[in-house]
Enzyme design. Structure first.
Site, mmCIF file in Angstrom:
data_model
loop_
_atom_site.group_PDB
_atom_site.id
_atom_site.type_symbol
_atom_site.label_atom_id
_atom_site.label_comp_id
_atom_site.label_asym_id
_atom_site.label_seq_id
_atom_site.Cartn_x
_atom_site.Cartn_y
_atom_site.Cartn_z
ATOM 1 N N ARG A 44 7.482 -7.421 4.019
ATOM 2 C CA ARG A 44 6.333 -7.515 3.012
ATOM 3 C C ARG A 44 5.965 -6.284 2.504
ATOM 4 N NH1 ARG A 44 4.485 -11.704 6.360
ATOM 5 N NH2 ARG A 44 4.117 -13.558 5.089
ATOM 6 N N GLY A 66 5.526 6.323 2.211
ATOM 7 C CA GLY A 66 5.846 6.568 3.732
ATOM 8 C C GLY A 66 6.120 8.198 3.895
ATOM 9 N N TYR A 67 7.097 8.517 4.374
ATOM 10 C CA TYR A 67 7.221 9.996 4.881
ATOM 11 C C TYR A 67 8.174 10.783 3.617
ATOM 12 C CZ TYR A 67 5.894 8.723 9.602
ATOM 13 O OH TYR A 67 5.366 8.139 10.539
ATOM 14 N N LYS A 112 17.270 8.744 -5.287
ATOM 15 C CA LYS A 112 17.118 8.610 -3.886
ATOM 16 C C LYS A 112 17.825 7.335 -3.455
ATOM 17 C CE LYS A 112 13.641 6.491 -0.345
ATOM 18 N NZ LYS A 112 12.437 5.975 -0.177
ATOM 19 N N ASP A 141 15.010 -2.467 9.553
ATOM 20 C CA ASP A 141 14.078 -1.641 10.210
ATOM 21 C C ASP A 141 14.277 -0.359 10.075
ATOM 22 O OD1 ASP A 141 11.711 -2.443 12.143
ATOM 23 O OD2 ASP A 141 12.754 -0.798 13.455
#
Ligand code: IMP
Length: 195
Positions: free
Chosen positions: A9, A153-154, A175, A70
């Site tokens: 999601r 995120g990071y 990226k 993941d």
């Protein structure tokens, strides 16, 4: 046209995966097309386990091939943390800013040569024709302070090898050429083509 469903999601992951695979003749659905799929638990101790669990659960529910990602950040100085708990490093429901702040706090004063880190993505394709797993790594190091506003995120605190800019200072195109996800997808692309 063949279809797959992404077992996520996360809209940033979805956007990156769709962009990277856009040249394949493949209809890419997401969990937004299946709003009744329950929120997937991530209780495994490895990216591989979590990736397989997500792909399996979504395939069982949707009956179409499911692709799960993941992923997370592994910091060598912290023995690989945050790793599988990257999304909730500062606690359940933590924001990206809180996770980045916690990590940078733990790395305060750590010398540049000891700030090595890598992003890892494990992809699982689960369908009636079997299961395929691919992995991608992007090596780099942690910045001292967050920089840049792209991505998620990071991204603002990770500087990939060969760059002085953070992931969040790269364009999406830049990226998507070098990221852990792009590398895992380069291997998965072959499997998707063959199927
Ligand atoms: P997952 O949904 O359990 O795979 O969690 C992935 C988490 O790892 C995200 O919430 C981010 O914190 C982090 N992560 C994974 N890929 C990236 C990326 O490309 N950029 C920045 N953070 C990422």
């Amino acid at each position: 046209m063949n279809r797959i469903v992404l077992a996520t999601r996360n809209k940033h992951k979805t956007e990156e995966i769709k962009t990277i695979l856009k040249d394949l003749r493949l209809e890419i659905l997401t969990l937004n097309d299946f709003p009744d799929v329950p929120v997937l638990k991530e209780e495994g101790s490895t990216f591989r386990e979590n990736s397989l669990q997500k792909a399996h659960a979504v395939h069982l529910y949707t009956k179409i091939p499911a692709l799960a990602d993941d992923s997370g950040l592994e910091v060598f100085f912290l023995n690989g943390r945050p790793g599988v708990i990257s999304a909730r490093y500062a606690g359940d429901g933590a924001t990206d800013e809180e996770n980045n702040e916690k990590l940078l706090g733990q790395m305060r004063g750590v010398a540049p040569r000891r700030r090595g880190a890598q992003f890892r993505a494990v992809l699982t394709l689960f369908g009636d024709n079997g299961t395929e797993v691919t992995e991608g790594i992007c090596p780099g190091r942690l910045a001292e302070l967050p920089r840049g506003t792209n991505g998620f995120g990071y991204d603002p605190i990770f500087i990939p090898d060969g760059f002085s800019r953070t992931y969040a200072e790269l364009t999406a195109e830049e990226k998507n050429l070098i990221s852990h996800r792009a590398r895992a997808l380069a291997a998965m692309r072959q499997v998707l083509r063959e199927r």
